[in-house]
Design a protein around this motif. Structure first.
Motif, PDB file in Angstrom:
ATOM      1  N   SER A 120      -4.437  -5.916  -6.419  1.00  0.00           N
ATOM      2  CA  SER A 120      -5.375  -5.243  -7.330  1.00  0.00           C
ATOM      3  C   SER A 120      -4.673  -4.428  -8.417  1.00  0.00           C
ATOM      4  O   SER A 120      -5.280  -4.090  -9.427  1.00  0.00           O
ATOM      5  N   ASP A 121      -3.379  -4.150  -8.224  1.00  0.00           N
ATOM      6  CA  ASP A 121      -2.590  -3.455  -9.248  1.00  0.00           C
ATOM      7  C   ASP A 121      -1.745  -4.434 -10.078  1.00  0.00           C
ATOM      8  O   ASP A 121      -0.836  -4.013 -10.801  1.00  0.00           O
ATOM      9  N   ASN A 122      -2.040  -5.720  -9.940  1.00  0.00           N
ATOM     10  CA  ASN A 122      -1.307  -6.794 -10.639  1.00  0.00           C
ATOM     11  C   ASN A 122       0.156  -6.900 -10.232  1.00  0.00           C
ATOM     12  O   ASN A 122       0.993  -7.352 -11.010  1.00  0.00           O
ATOM     13  N   ASN A 123       0.451  -6.492  -9.003  1.00  0.00           N
ATOM     14  CA  ASN A 123       1.794  -6.662  -8.457  1.00  0.00           C
ATOM     15  C   ASN A 123       1.907  -8.031  -7.799  1.00  0.00           C
ATOM     16  O   ASN A 123       1.006  -8.450  -7.068  1.00  0.00           O
TER      17      ASN A 123
END
Length: 141
Positions: A120-123
């Motif tokens: 969800s944090d684009n990691n």
């Protein structure tokens, strides 16, 4: 090497729409990537791995690589089958292979896409997300 037991596929029948053809009367080459997406979505509905399932688990799966080889043309009104095969990998990624067959069961096009998992944090996920590992275990992979 993948064994026959590890292969999970789904076949979807599709009809070529008028807006998918070019002035030559054949399917424009860019639409084959859309057909691959149609195949992935049908595969996901059949085997319980849809984009909505992935999104509910808190992930997205952008495509990082796609290949497409063309052998024969498709024309407006023709039907064809998209065979979508999940390729099992130890890596945290979704690999799908596609084969499109015309009404005469001749190979029209083949290709592959690779998608990775982002949280969800684009990691970038380096390990299989838990929901995906549960799905793989359920599928016997």
């Amino acid at each position: 090497m993948q064994s026959k037991e590890d292969i999970i596929s789904y076949t979807e029948k599709v009809r070529v729409r008028f807006n998918e053809t070019d002035p030559l009367g054949i399917v424009w080459h860019g639409h084959y990537i859309v057909y691959f997406e149609d195949g992935r979505e049908a595969f996901g509905r059949e085997h319980g791995l849809t984009y909505l399932d992935i999104q509910k688990a808190g992930y997205v799966t952008p495509i990082v690589k796609s290949t497409c080889e063309h052998f024969l043309p498709l024309k407006y009104g023709e039907t064809f089958n998209i065979v979508t095969t999940f390729v099992n990998s130890a890596s945290a990624k979704l690999i799908y292979r596609y084969e499109l067959f015309n009404e005469e069961n001749k190979l029209v096009c083949s290709g592959e896409t690779i998608q990775v998992f982002l949280d969800s944090d684009n990691n970038l996920c380096l390990y299989n997300p838990e929901f995906f590992q549960v799905w793989k275990d359920k599928m016997g992979l």
